[in-house]
Write a protein that holds these residues in place. Structure first.
Motif, mmCIF file in Angstrom:
data_model
loop_
_atom_site.group_PDB
_atom_site.id
_atom_site.type_symbol
_atom_site.label_atom_id
_atom_site.label_comp_id
_atom_site.label_asym_id
_atom_site.label_seq_id
_atom_site.Cartn_x
_atom_site.Cartn_y
_atom_site.Cartn_z
ATOM 1 N N PHE A 1 58.490 43.059 -3.952
ATOM 2 C CA PHE A 1 57.914 44.353 -3.575
ATOM 3 C C PHE A 1 57.907 44.564 -2.061
ATOM 4 O O PHE A 1 57.904 45.704 -1.608
ATOM 5 C CB PHE A 1 56.501 44.507 -4.151
ATOM 6 C CG PHE A 1 56.526 44.966 -5.574
ATOM 7 C CD1 PHE A 1 56.837 46.279 -5.883
ATOM 8 C CD2 PHE A 1 56.284 44.085 -6.606
ATOM 9 C CE1 PHE A 1 56.909 46.699 -7.193
ATOM 10 C CE2 PHE A 1 56.350 44.492 -7.923
ATOM 11 C CZ PHE A 1 56.668 45.806 -8.213
ATOM 12 N N VAL A 2 57.881 43.480 -1.289
ATOM 13 C CA VAL A 2 58.026 43.636 0.165
ATOM 14 C C VAL A 2 59.337 44.354 0.454
ATOM 15 O O VAL A 2 59.388 45.328 1.210
ATOM 16 C CB VAL A 2 58.010 42.267 0.880
ATOM 17 C CG1 VAL A 2 58.338 42.423 2.353
ATOM 18 C CG2 VAL A 2 56.667 41.588 0.708
ATOM 19 N N LEU A 3 60.424 43.874 -0.189
ATOM 20 C CA LEU A 3 61.739 44.485 0.030
ATOM 21 C C LEU A 3 61.742 45.927 -0.465
ATOM 22 O O LEU A 3 62.235 46.835 0.212
ATOM 23 C CB LEU A 3 62.819 43.680 -0.698
ATOM 24 C CG LEU A 3 62.978 42.210 -0.301
ATOM 25 C CD1 LEU A 3 64.031 41.535 -1.148
ATOM 26 C CD2 LEU A 3 63.342 42.102 1.167
ATOM 27 N N ILE A 4 61.193 46.135 -1.660
ATOM 28 C CA ILE A 4 61.224 47.476 -2.258
ATOM 29 C C ILE A 4 60.450 48.464 -1.385
ATOM 30 O O ILE A 4 60.959 49.533 -1.024
ATOM 31 C CB ILE A 4 60.630 47.433 -3.683
ATOM 32 C CG1 ILE A 4 61.530 46.597 -4.595
ATOM 33 C CG2 ILE A 4 60.460 48.842 -4.246
ATOM 34 C CD1 ILE A 4 60.960 46.348 -5.970
ATOM 35 N N HIS B 1 59.478 48.234 1.717
ATOM 36 C CA HIS B 1 60.109 48.374 3.032
ATOM 37 C C HIS B 1 61.206 49.441 2.988
ATOM 38 O O HIS B 1 61.290 50.330 3.832
ATOM 39 C CB HIS B 1 60.685 47.007 3.430
ATOM 40 C CG HIS B 1 61.273 46.968 4.793
ATOM 41 N ND1 HIS B 1 62.382 46.247 5.102
ATOM 42 C CD2 HIS B 1 60.915 47.576 5.933
ATOM 43 C CE1 HIS B 1 62.684 46.412 6.369
ATOM 44 N NE2 HIS B 1 61.802 47.209 6.900
ATOM 45 N N GLU B 2 62.028 49.346 1.952
ATOM 46 C CA GLU B 2 63.161 50.260 1.837
ATOM 47 C C GLU B 2 62.710 51.674 1.473
ATOM 48 O O GLU B 2 63.234 52.660 2.006
ATOM 49 C CB GLU B 2 64.096 49.711 0.765
ATOM 50 C CG GLU B 2 65.518 50.084 0.942
ATOM 51 C CD GLU B 2 66.081 49.635 2.274
ATOM 52 O OE1 GLU B 2 66.428 48.471 2.396
ATOM 53 O OE2 GLU B 2 66.183 50.468 3.191
ATOM 54 N N ARG C 1 61.367 53.319 4.479
ATOM 55 C CA ARG C 1 62.446 53.745 5.375
ATOM 56 C C ARG C 1 63.144 54.988 4.862
ATOM 57 O O ARG C 1 63.572 55.843 5.634
ATOM 58 C CB ARG C 1 63.459 52.612 5.529
ATOM 59 C CG ARG C 1 63.333 51.996 6.879
ATOM 60 C CD ARG C 1 64.537 51.410 7.495
ATOM 61 N NE ARG C 1 65.557 50.938 6.614
ATOM 62 C CZ ARG C 1 66.198 49.802 6.805
ATOM 63 N NH1 ARG C 1 65.840 49.030 7.792
ATOM 64 N NH2 ARG C 1 67.165 49.438 6.022
ATOM 65 N N THR C 2 63.263 55.070 3.546
ATOM 66 C CA THR C 2 63.916 56.242 2.960
ATOM 67 C C THR C 2 63.082 57.496 3.193
ATOM 68 O O THR C 2 63.605 58.559 3.526
ATOM 69 C CB THR C 2 64.107 56.029 1.448
ATOM 70 O OG1 THR C 2 64.767 54.784 1.261
ATOM 71 C CG2 THR C 2 64.940 57.139 0.847
ATOM 72 N N GLU D 1 56.100 43.500 7.747
ATOM 73 C CA GLU D 1 56.451 42.085 7.828
ATOM 74 C C GLU D 1 55.782 41.398 9.011
ATOM 75 O O GLU D 1 55.689 40.182 9.034
ATOM 76 C CB GLU D 1 57.964 41.881 7.827
ATOM 77 C CG GLU D 1 58.689 42.396 9.032
ATOM 78 C CD GLU D 1 60.206 42.263 8.839
ATOM 79 O OE1 GLU D 1 60.874 41.854 9.790
ATOM 80 O OE2 GLU D 1 60.708 42.578 7.738
ATOM 81 N N TRP E 1 60.858 34.244 9.665
ATOM 82 C CA TRP E 1 60.584 33.976 8.250
ATOM 83 C C TRP E 1 61.457 34.817 7.329
ATOM 84 O O TRP E 1 61.727 34.412 6.184
ATOM 85 C CB TRP E 1 59.095 34.173 7.910
ATOM 86 C CG TRP E 1 58.601 35.590 7.834
ATOM 87 C CD1 TRP E 1 57.975 36.278 8.832
ATOM 88 C CD2 TRP E 1 58.660 36.480 6.713
ATOM 89 N NE1 TRP E 1 57.662 37.536 8.402
ATOM 90 C CE2 TRP E 1 58.063 37.688 7.106
ATOM 91 C CE3 TRP E 1 59.158 36.373 5.411
ATOM 92 C CZ2 TRP E 1 57.950 38.789 6.263
ATOM 93 C CZ3 TRP E 1 59.050 37.459 4.576
ATOM 94 C CH2 TRP E 1 58.449 38.656 5.000
ATOM 95 N N ARG F 1 70.477 50.435 1.689
ATOM 96 C CA ARG F 1 69.488 50.422 0.612
ATOM 97 C C ARG F 1 69.508 49.092 -0.119
ATOM 98 O O ARG F 1 68.954 48.953 -1.186
ATOM 99 C CB ARG F 1 69.780 51.539 -0.397
ATOM 100 C CG ARG F 1 69.644 52.920 0.158
ATOM 101 C CD ARG F 1 68.202 53.326 0.312
ATOM 102 N NE ARG F 1 68.108 54.543 1.091
ATOM 103 C CZ ARG F 1 68.056 54.580 2.424
ATOM 104 N NH1 ARG F 1 68.054 53.472 3.130
ATOM 105 N NH2 ARG F 1 67.990 55.726 3.046
ATOM 106 N N GLU G 1 68.111 46.295 0.367
ATOM 107 C CA GLU G 1 66.831 45.604 0.159
ATOM 108 C C GLU G 1 66.152 46.083 -1.111
ATOM 109 O O GLU G 1 65.578 45.309 -1.863
ATOM 110 C CB GLU G 1 65.904 45.846 1.347
ATOM 111 C CG GLU G 1 66.176 44.931 2.501
ATOM 112 C CD GLU G 1 65.050 44.972 3.512
ATOM 113 O OE1 GLU G 1 63.962 45.449 3.178
ATOM 114 O OE2 GLU G 1 65.267 44.545 4.642
ATOM 115 N N LEU G 2 66.237 47.402 -1.327
ATOM 116 C CA LEU G 2 65.638 47.982 -2.522
ATOM 117 C C LEU G 2 66.268 47.375 -3.767
ATOM 118 O O LEU G 2 65.578 46.931 -4.684
ATOM 119 C CB LEU G 2 65.837 49.495 -2.499
ATOM 120 C CG LEU G 2 65.273 50.263 -3.682
ATOM 121 C CD1 LEU G 2 63.767 50.181 -3.685
ATOM 122 C CD2 LEU G 2 65.711 51.708 -3.632
ATOM 123 N N GLY H 1 65.177 43.809 -4.144
ATOM 124 C CA GLY H 1 63.774 43.758 -4.539
ATOM 125 C C GLY H 1 63.623 43.996 -6.026
ATOM 126 O O GLY H 1 62.932 43.253 -6.734
#
Lengths: 295, 399
Positions: A109-112, A114-115, A118-119, A227, B275, B319, B321-322, B325
């Motif tokens: 979910f950090v990745l989700i 974050h993206e 940004r979107t 992050e 990290w 995109r 990362e999405l 994820g």
């Protein structure tokens, strides 16, 4: 504490406290969720970031009232937290390696987040003005501080006391403490533990959102925020004790003061101090300075 | 000359006939794979570049997975060792190249310096890993993840602030790989294709070594420790010591990947110690499947090529990362065997289809395919959709 005021100025002390208050607002929800659910929520920093974005969106596009924006930020993030908990964390409690799996899912979910952030908001940093009513300076011992910095310190204390009263004096708080210390027993006594977990996750996430929204005027809000703050939050909860509310408070203040004073002692390498402290605590006292929740 | 060619051609033909007649044995498969890997080295230069990076990340993830998949310890600080290898190489190349040239002559000096840098980088990684591992393995599960994260970020802070004057702060150390000349032959490590073959050789040897390690007694003990530290301890395993040694071996291979990365990127960058760099092997391993040896390799492949594929579509650009994820959440929730496990299941299923086809013909095979797909779809419906729709999967508290 005696020799410290001699070494450090009032100014450093106040700045340290305000940094600490901000850290406390970041970390307390993380610690609450870990203390009750046993879940280390890697996405907590990302949730904090959503709080900041939600607040600045409300003030820029909806109502130009900072306090409404703060409340909206907290609620929105709380709801996002609930969705994450029900959809992806709840199915994992029964697993053998539940803790690591939950850590990895929340990292997803950090990745989700974050993206998605940004979107929606783009990569550029945003600044939020201080609420108009607090846009003045206060002089303490010859140093001037923005009033909002002092309000953040106050907010840290208010949240701390409010949460402490909520956990120790209310019926819901008793349920939380009971479940935290013995989940099976609470369940056997007829408590709907999954629902309580979801409520605690809501509360913890909402606290992250509240922290993000309240801190928005003190920082520039960009997709990298999440992050950065999650690492700060980990440091704070580890030093204070994972799952301990008072620990989160003391840990946050200690780290805040370290960040304010550190550069004067060690010019090169001061950002390493909090990590060093975290390692020392993990080795010498893994349960942190204040182990256990609500004590 | 021509007889040798004839001999080779006829041997290749014989090999092909045998392969088609008696199927793909392990040796033939390995041989074909090696030929393919060598051929990639002569492909379009961007593909060579991307494949080199894939090999490095695959080794990074494999080293990480010795600790995670095989021993059950999730480290969020392996970037420390990755960067350790990078900086070891960079510091040696920047500071010692003239001394090496004085000692052995300027011709082979660039190559010798690279080798020396690699050895120093790996030694540096081990020197760091000995105390870090010794302290970290005292903690389990989440606490282990947190302390490795803290060590990793401690290293990052020191690299960024550079109190020792070695790391050049946020800019990192740029290195130039010069052309070496040995006996009239020029070897330029800076050339992408040459560097690909160097990387390929190092990574293949490392993979083989890791493979031997996990299938040895040592690897068996790792798995015993993962399944139950208490029982392993009761059987006479010194669990903490074993975890420490595993930590060192893991750090060693990650350090090798770090050395290769510095030469590949021509820089030892502080971002390689952050990290978020430690998260890369986690992503690759989870996607690929931590319980298979090949999992991290498949995961690293997906990680780099999916990212490249996504970047081809402007609408999806950045995109990735999405996408990762979502894949991570999905894999942990429903498909812990990961992509490698998926491939193995697919292979087994295709064999079944083949068997049915051989015995009962096309119609039966079609029926078999339809039925097994329906069965899988039913499984997906039961396990994924219905819990999501009713919103109350297996409750957490009632057992």
């Amino acid at each position: 504490m005696d020799p410290l005021p001699a070494l450090i100025g009032v100014s450093d002390f106040v700045i340290g406290l305000s940094l600490g208050s901000r850290l406390f607002l970041i970390a307390v929800g993380l610690s609450l969720i870990f203390g009750v659910l046993g879940v280390l929520n890697f996405a907590h920093g990302a949730l904090y970031m959503i709080g900041a974005y939600a607040a600045l969106t409300v003030t820029n596009h909806a109502i130009d009232n900072f306090w409404v924006a703060v409340i909206v930020g907290a609620l929105v993030v709380g709801l996002v937290g609930v969705l994450i908990e029900i959809g992806t964390i709840r199915p994992l409690y029964d697993r053998l390696e539940a803790e690591l799996d939950q850590l990895i899912v929340t990292f997803g979910f950090v990745l989700i987040i974050h993206e998605v952030v940004r979107t929606i908001w783009g990569s550029q940093p945003y600044d939020v003005d201080n609420p108009a009513i607090l846009d003045f300076s206060v002089s303490i011992g010859g140093n001037t501080f923005g009033a909002y910095r002092l309000v953040i310190i106050g907010a840290g204390f208010v949240v701390m006391v409010g949460l402490w009263l909520f956990i120790t004096k209310t019926y819901f708080g008793a349920l939380v403490r009971g479940t935290s210390s013995d989940r099976e027993m609470a369940s056997m006594l007829g408590l709907d533990v999954p629902r309580l977990y979801t409520m605690v996750f809501f509360l913890g996430s909402a606290l992250a959102g509240l922290g993000g929204a309240l801190s928005a005027p003190l920082q520039s809000t960009s997709p990298a925020l999440g992050e950065q703050v999650i690492i700060d939050a980990f440091i704070v909860v580890v030093i204070g004790g994972l799952g301990s509310m008072i620990g989160a408070f003391v840990g946050a203040m200690l780290v805040g003061l370290m960040q304010a004073i550190g550069p004067q002692f060690i010019a090169a390498g001061h950002i390493a101090i909090p990590f060093l402290a975290m390692i020392v605590v993990l080795i010498a006292r893994p349960e942190g300075l204040f182990g256990g929740f609500g004590e | 000359m021509s007889t040798a060619d004839d001999g080779l051609a006829s041997r290749i033909r014989a090999f092909g006939r045998q392969a088609t007649r008696s199927g793909w044995t392990r040796e033939r498969f390995v041989l074909l794979g090696l030929v393919a890997l060598v051929l990639i080295g002569f492909g379009p230069s961007f593909q060579v570049f991307l494949f080199t990076e894939f090999l490095i990340i695959a080794l990074f993830a494999l080293g990480f997975n010795l600790l995670y998949g095989y021993t059950g310890m999730l480290s969020f600080g392996h970037a420390l060792f990755f960067a350790g290898g990078s900086y070891g190489l960079a510091i040696v190349i920047r500071n010692l190249q003239p001394s090496v040239a004085d000692a052995i002559g300027s011709g082979p000096a660039p190559l010798a310096t690279f080798l020396l840098g690699g050895v120093v980088g790996i030694a540096l990684v081990l020197v760091i890993a000995v105390p870090v591992g010794w302290l970290s393995v005292r903690l389990a599960e989440i606490y282990f993840a947190l302390i490795t994260l803290a060590f990793g970020m401690l290293g990052y802070s020191l690299i960024i602030q550079d109190p020792g004057g070695l790391t050049n702060g946020t800019d990192g150390l740029v290195i130039l790989l010069q052309t070496a000349e040995i006996g009239g032959v020029e070897v330029s490590l800076g050339d992408r294709r040459t560097y690909y073959f160097v990387t390929l050789a190092v990574v293949l040897v490392s993979m083989y070594a890791l493979r031997r390690i996990v299938s040895s007694h040592f690897g068996t003990i790792c798995r015993a420790v993962r399944e139950s530290p208490d029982r392993a301890s009761a059987l006479g395993v010194n669990v903490t010591y074993h975890q420490w040694v595993t930590f060192l071996v893991s750090a060693l291979f990650v350090g090798i990947a770090g050395v290769l990365m510095a030469g590949f990127a021509s820089v030892a960058s502080p971002s390689h110690s952050h990290w978020t760099q430690s998260a890369i092997p986690v992503i690759a391993t989870v996607i690929g499947g931590a319980t298979f040896f090949s999992g991290p390799i498949v995961g690293a492949f997906v990680f780099l090529y999916a990212r490249w594929g996504i970047s081809r579509f402007p609408a999806l650009e950045a995109r990735w990362e999405l996408v990762f994820g979502v894949i991570i959440v999905f894999v942990v929730l429903f498909f812990k065997v990961g992509a490698a496990g998926g491939l193995i299941m697919l292979h087994a299923w295709l064999r079944e289809v083949r068997e049915v086809y051989d015995q009962e013909g096309t119609a039966a095979a079609a029926v078999f395919i339809r039925e097994s797909i329906a069965e899988k779809a039913g499984l997906i419906r039961d396990r994924i959709l219905s819990p999501v729709l009713t919103g109350s999967a297996k409750g957490g508290g009632d057992r």
